[in-house]
Design an enzyme around this catalytic site. Sequence first.
Site, PDB file in Angstrom:
ATOM      1  N   ASN A   9      84.612 -18.531  20.269  1.00 60.63           N
ATOM      2  CA  ASN A   9      84.921 -18.637  18.844  1.00 60.63           C
ATOM      3  C   ASN A   9      85.552 -17.322  18.424  1.00 60.63           C
ATOM      4  O   ASN A   9      84.877 -16.322  18.206  1.00 60.63           O
ATOM      5  CB  ASN A   9      83.632 -18.903  18.052  1.00 60.63           C
ATOM      6  CG  ASN A   9      83.897 -19.066  16.572  1.00 60.63           C
ATOM      7  OD1 ASN A   9      85.005 -18.818  16.087  1.00 60.63           O
ATOM      8  ND2 ASN A   9      82.878 -19.479  15.846  1.00 60.63           N
ATOM      9  N   LYS A  16      82.727 -14.650  19.136  1.00 63.73           N
ATOM     10  CA  LYS A  16      81.418 -15.068  19.630  1.00 63.73           C
ATOM     11  C   LYS A  16      81.636 -15.851  20.911  1.00 63.73           C
ATOM     12  O   LYS A  16      82.488 -16.741  20.951  1.00 63.73           O
ATOM     13  CB  LYS A  16      80.717 -15.965  18.606  1.00 63.73           C
ATOM     14  CG  LYS A  16      80.278 -15.241  17.365  1.00 63.73           C
ATOM     15  CD  LYS A  16      79.596 -16.188  16.402  1.00 63.73           C
ATOM     16  CE  LYS A  16      79.433 -15.527  15.042  1.00 63.73           C
ATOM     17  NZ  LYS A  16      79.280 -16.476  13.957  1.00 63.73           N
ATOM     18  N   ARG A  86      86.937 -22.923  19.630  1.00 65.41           N
ATOM     19  CA  ARG A  86      86.965 -23.385  18.242  1.00 65.41           C
ATOM     20  C   ARG A  86      88.357 -23.067  17.681  1.00 65.41           C
ATOM     21  O   ARG A  86      88.832 -21.937  17.777  1.00 65.41           O
ATOM     22  CB  ARG A  86      85.915 -22.637  17.440  1.00 65.41           C
ATOM     23  CG  ARG A  86      86.001 -22.992  15.983  1.00 65.41           C
ATOM     24  CD  ARG A  86      84.978 -22.230  15.171  1.00 65.41           C
ATOM     25  NE  ARG A  86      85.141 -22.616  13.791  1.00 65.41           N
ATOM     26  CZ  ARG A  86      85.137 -21.751  12.776  1.00 65.41           C
ATOM     27  NH1 ARG A  86      84.976 -20.465  12.985  1.00 65.41           N
ATOM     28  NH2 ARG A  86      85.290 -22.179  11.544  1.00 65.41           N
ATOM     29  N   HIS A 175      84.682 -27.308   8.755  1.00 65.81           N
ATOM     30  CA  HIS A 175      83.296 -27.458   9.259  1.00 65.81           C
ATOM     31  C   HIS A 175      83.084 -28.817   9.918  1.00 65.81           C
ATOM     32  O   HIS A 175      81.949 -29.307  10.005  1.00 65.81           O
ATOM     33  CB  HIS A 175      82.257 -27.345   8.112  1.00 65.81           C
ATOM     34  CG  HIS A 175      82.116 -25.984   7.523  1.00 65.81           C
ATOM     35  ND1 HIS A 175      81.844 -25.786   6.194  1.00 65.81           N
ATOM     36  CD2 HIS A 175      82.203 -24.754   8.066  1.00 65.81           C
ATOM     37  CE1 HIS A 175      81.758 -24.486   5.944  1.00 65.81           C
ATOM     38  NE2 HIS A 175      81.982 -23.841   7.078  1.00 65.81           N
ATOM     39  N   LEU A 204      75.686 -25.295   4.552  1.00 74.38           N
ATOM     40  CA  LEU A 204      75.602 -24.152   3.639  1.00 74.38           C
ATOM     41  C   LEU A 204      75.377 -22.873   4.432  1.00 74.38           C
ATOM     42  O   LEU A 204      74.248 -22.558   4.824  1.00 74.38           O
ATOM     43  CB  LEU A 204      74.451 -24.359   2.648  1.00 74.38           C
ATOM     44  CG  LEU A 204      74.382 -25.730   1.954  1.00 74.38           C
ATOM     45  CD1 LEU A 204      73.110 -25.853   1.119  1.00 74.38           C
ATOM     46  CD2 LEU A 204      75.616 -25.959   1.090  1.00 74.38           C
ATOM     47  N   ASN A 206      77.821 -18.938   5.189  1.00 70.67           N
ATOM     48  CA  ASN A 206      78.683 -18.074   4.375  1.00 70.67           C
ATOM     49  C   ASN A 206      79.787 -18.901   3.749  1.00 70.67           C
ATOM     50  O   ASN A 206      80.157 -18.715   2.603  1.00 70.67           O
ATOM     51  CB  ASN A 206      79.244 -16.940   5.222  1.00 70.67           C
ATOM     52  CG  ASN A 206      78.238 -15.827   5.347  1.00 70.67           C
ATOM     53  OD1 ASN A 206      77.645 -15.403   4.355  1.00 70.67           O
ATOM     54  ND2 ASN A 206      78.001 -15.381   6.572  1.00 70.67           N
ATOM     55  N   ARG A 236      83.498 -16.770  -1.552  1.00 67.96           N
ATOM     56  CA  ARG A 236      84.565 -17.647  -2.060  1.00 67.96           C
ATOM     57  C   ARG A 236      84.100 -18.396  -3.301  1.00 67.96           C
ATOM     58  O   ARG A 236      82.948 -18.831  -3.356  1.00 67.96           O
ATOM     59  CB  ARG A 236      84.979 -18.649  -0.980  1.00 67.96           C
ATOM     60  CG  ARG A 236      85.857 -18.035   0.096  1.00 67.96           C
ATOM     61  CD  ARG A 236      86.118 -19.004   1.227  1.00 67.96           C
ATOM     62  NE  ARG A 236      85.333 -18.652   2.395  1.00 67.96           N
ATOM     63  CZ  ARG A 236      85.155 -19.431   3.462  1.00 67.96           C
ATOM     64  NH1 ARG A 236      85.713 -20.610   3.518  1.00 67.96           N
ATOM     65  NH2 ARG A 236      84.426 -19.020   4.480  1.00 67.96           N
ATOM     66  N   ASP A 277      74.745 -12.595   0.309  1.00 69.63           N
ATOM     67  CA  ASP A 277      73.716 -13.073   1.226  1.00 69.63           C
ATOM     68  C   ASP A 277      72.588 -13.748   0.436  1.00 69.63           C
ATOM     69  O   ASP A 277      71.916 -13.114  -0.378  1.00 69.63           O
ATOM     70  CB  ASP A 277      73.175 -11.856   1.994  1.00 69.63           C
ATOM     71  CG  ASP A 277      72.221 -12.266   3.071  1.00 69.63           C
ATOM     72  OD1 ASP A 277      72.647 -12.395   4.230  1.00 69.63           O
ATOM     73  OD2 ASP A 277      71.024 -12.474   2.752  1.00 69.63           O
ATOM     74  N   ARG A 279      69.653 -14.799   1.178  1.00 71.14           N
ATOM     75  CA  ARG A 279      68.280 -14.278   1.338  1.00 71.14           C
ATOM     76  C   ARG A 279      68.066 -13.046   0.444  1.00 71.14           C
ATOM     77  O   ARG A 279      67.057 -12.929  -0.234  1.00 71.14           O
ATOM     78  CB  ARG A 279      68.030 -13.910   2.798  1.00 71.14           C
ATOM     79  CG  ARG A 279      66.599 -13.776   3.125  1.00 71.14           C
ATOM     80  CD  ARG A 279      66.332 -13.667   4.582  1.00 71.14           C
ATOM     81  NE  ARG A 279      67.547 -13.554   5.392  1.00 71.14           N
ATOM     82  CZ  ARG A 279      67.574 -13.631   6.700  1.00 71.14           C
ATOM     83  NH1 ARG A 279      66.470 -13.833   7.355  1.00 71.14           N
ATOM     84  NH2 ARG A 279      68.695 -13.511   7.361  1.00 71.14           N
ATOM     85  N   GLY A 325      72.937 -21.697   7.631  1.00 67.10           N
ATOM     86  CA  GLY A 325      71.915 -20.660   7.404  1.00 67.10           C
ATOM     87  C   GLY A 325      71.111 -20.877   6.130  1.00 67.10           C
ATOM     88  O   GLY A 325      69.882 -20.727   6.117  1.00 67.10           O
ATOM     89  N   GLY A 327      71.135 -23.831   4.192  1.00 66.39           N
ATOM     90  CA  GLY A 327      70.581 -25.195   4.185  1.00 66.39           C
ATOM     91  C   GLY A 327      69.348 -25.327   5.061  1.00 66.39           C
ATOM     92  O   GLY A 327      68.405 -26.052   4.733  1.00 66.39           O
ATOM     93  N   GLU A 380      77.211 -25.826  16.367  1.00 68.96           N
ATOM     94  CA  GLU A 380      78.637 -26.070  16.612  1.00 68.96           C
ATOM     95  C   GLU A 380      79.025 -25.720  18.049  1.00 68.96           C
ATOM     96  O   GLU A 380      79.851 -26.381  18.659  1.00 68.96           O
ATOM     97  CB  GLU A 380      79.473 -25.270  15.604  1.00 68.96           C
ATOM     98  CG  GLU A 380      79.326 -25.818  14.199  1.00 68.96           C
ATOM     99  CD  GLU A 380      79.701 -24.830  13.120  1.00 68.96           C
ATOM    100  OE1 GLU A 380      78.907 -23.889  12.882  1.00 68.96           O
ATOM    101  OE2 GLU A 380      80.771 -24.990  12.519  1.00 68.96           O
TER     102      GLU A 380
HETATM  103  P1  ADP Z   1      77.978 -18.358   8.865  1.00 67.09           P
HETATM  104  O1  ADP Z   1      78.678 -19.291   7.947  1.00 67.09           O
HETATM  105  O2  ADP Z   1      78.543 -16.983   8.858  1.00 67.09           O
HETATM  106  O3  ADP Z   1      77.684 -18.927  10.241  1.00 67.09           O
HETATM  107  P2  ADP Z   1      75.127 -18.748   8.442  1.00 67.09           P
HETATM  108  O4  ADP Z   1      75.177 -20.220   8.665  1.00 67.09           O
HETATM  109  O5  ADP Z   1      74.435 -17.903   9.433  1.00 67.09           O
HETATM  110  O6  ADP Z   1      76.563 -18.153   8.152  1.00 67.09           O
HETATM  111  O7  ADP Z   1      74.439 -18.547   7.001  1.00 67.09           O
HETATM  112  C1  ADP Z   1      74.317 -17.286   6.433  1.00 67.09           C
HETATM  113  C2  ADP Z   1      73.579 -17.447   5.113  1.00 67.09           C
HETATM  114  O8  ADP Z   1      72.289 -18.003   5.369  1.00 67.09           O
HETATM  115  C3  ADP Z   1      73.376 -16.129   4.395  1.00 67.09           C
HETATM  116  O9  ADP Z   1      73.648 -16.285   3.013  1.00 67.09           O
HETATM  117  C4  ADP Z   1      71.900 -15.872   4.615  1.00 67.09           C
HETATM  118  O10 ADP Z   1      71.323 -15.104   3.598  1.00 67.09           O
HETATM  119  C5  ADP Z   1      71.374 -17.278   4.562  1.00 67.09           C
HETATM  120  N1  ADP Z   1      69.996 -17.325   5.057  1.00 67.09           N
HETATM  121  C6  ADP Z   1      69.544 -17.154   6.313  1.00 67.09           C
HETATM  122  N2  ADP Z   1      68.178 -17.190   6.339  1.00 67.09           N
HETATM  123  C7  ADP Z   1      67.785 -17.406   5.047  1.00 67.09           C
HETATM  124  C8  ADP Z   1      66.520 -17.552   4.393  1.00 67.09           C
HETATM  125  N3  ADP Z   1      65.381 -17.483   5.074  1.00 67.09           N
HETATM  126  N4  ADP Z   1      66.515 -17.770   3.058  1.00 67.09           N
HETATM  127  C9  ADP Z   1      67.648 -17.829   2.359  1.00 67.09           C
HETATM  128  N5  ADP Z   1      68.876 -17.709   2.907  1.00 67.09           N
HETATM  129  C10 ADP Z   1      68.940 -17.495   4.226  1.00 67.09           C
END
Ligand code: ADP
Length: 398
Positions: A9, A16, A86, A175, A204, A206, A236, A277, A279, A325, A327, A380
């Site tokens: 990727n 990656k 990818r 996606h 859901l 980034n 975005r 982010d 989290r 991440g 979701g 993926e």
């Molecule tokens: P990418 O699209 O870069 O692959 P990910 O699917 O890894 O991204 O998702 C990243 C998002 O998931 C970030 O906003 C991160 O804060 C969120 N995330 C990961 N763990 C948690 C959690 N425990 N609670 C809330 N959000 C989280």
Amino acid sequence: MEDTVLVVNCGSSSIKLALFDGKHRKLASALAERLNQNGAFARIDGDQQTIPLKPDASQDEALEALVTAFRDRKVMASVPAAIGHRVVHGGETFREAVLIDEGVVSAIEDCAGLAPLHNPVNLSGIRATLTLFPDVPQAAVFDTAFHQTLPKRAFLYALPESWYRNWGVRRYGFHGTSHAFMALEAARLLGKTQATTSVISAHLGNGCSITAIRDGISVDTSMGLTPLEGLVMGTRSGDVDPGLFDFLRGKGVGAEEVHRVLNQESGLLGLSGQSNDMRSLCELADHGHEPSQTAIDVFCFRLARYIGAMMASLRHLDALVFTGGIGENSARVRQETVSHLRLMGFKLSEELNKHHGEISDGRIESADSRFPVLVIPTNEELVIAREASRLAGAADPS
Ligand code: ADP
């Protein structure tokens, strides 16, 4: 030749790699970040040692360093049996994954106008692995391909038809690999076949998008010509009024700057002023930071609106699915989103929503919910590995 599959990727500032065995179990993964900037670094996951890289290493250099590190550390004992890449944009040319040959490379080049930040770097990854592994069958797996089943009423914008005909201005969706995996996994969890399963899949991360999947195929999706349309994302904006461009021009902000801000400084980051982010935003909101709570509210409300919109494409619904991440991990986002959908009959069990990983097979709805709600971890890389093996197998007469 060992029957491992390498998944590549290659993004604009990162690469990656993942290596799978013949049964599609992940053997190892590695990451290179901050490429073409000052401060590139690379490492194999779970390994403390970093992989030496020039500070401004390019994609080609990083890829070679990662492959060498896999070999040196005996992670990859011999050449892989197949490689899967990818590729972000397949335009209307690619409805499914394909084995890469010269014609495919030039068709991906032709699609680069639709994804100028992505397709050229995806191609540089392809070229680098073609040089490193000239005899290995390589497959391109497109983010857009799953959405090529969208009906015209869902993919056309209400714009002059000649814009579509002459320039390909339409909704493509992204996606697709993740949404396709949701279609498959939801069917498995529900004990149905993919061809009879209809779900709304919310990816859901980034980047965020939502797709209506009817009888196993994509029939509507929130991302459009580019991955900017639709839901609120990390940086975005998702949907805005296109009149914004003219309005801001009047304030002295040019189109290029608006475009940059919509992509890089909007979404959760723009609203919270703190972070992209989720989290971190949840923690900030818990400590009383109002703009962070507002960012979460806008994110969830937009998502709920889109879940409602996706219903227009379905004859029945087997499940609403959360992945990515956010979701997969944020009970708070799932709860707040579904709280807007009571009129449609969606209801979560507080207990299952918080602890589904331990006590259920991803089901989080309450007993009186009209529809099942699932949390399914996306994968993926696994889809790309499967597609690459399938196509390589088809190419190999033995
Ligand atoms: P990418 O699209 O870069 O692959 P990910 O699917 O890894 O991204 O998702 C990243 C998002 O998931 C970030 O906003 C991160 O804060 C969120 N995330 C990961 N763990 C948690 C959690 N425990 N609670 C809330 N959000 C989280």
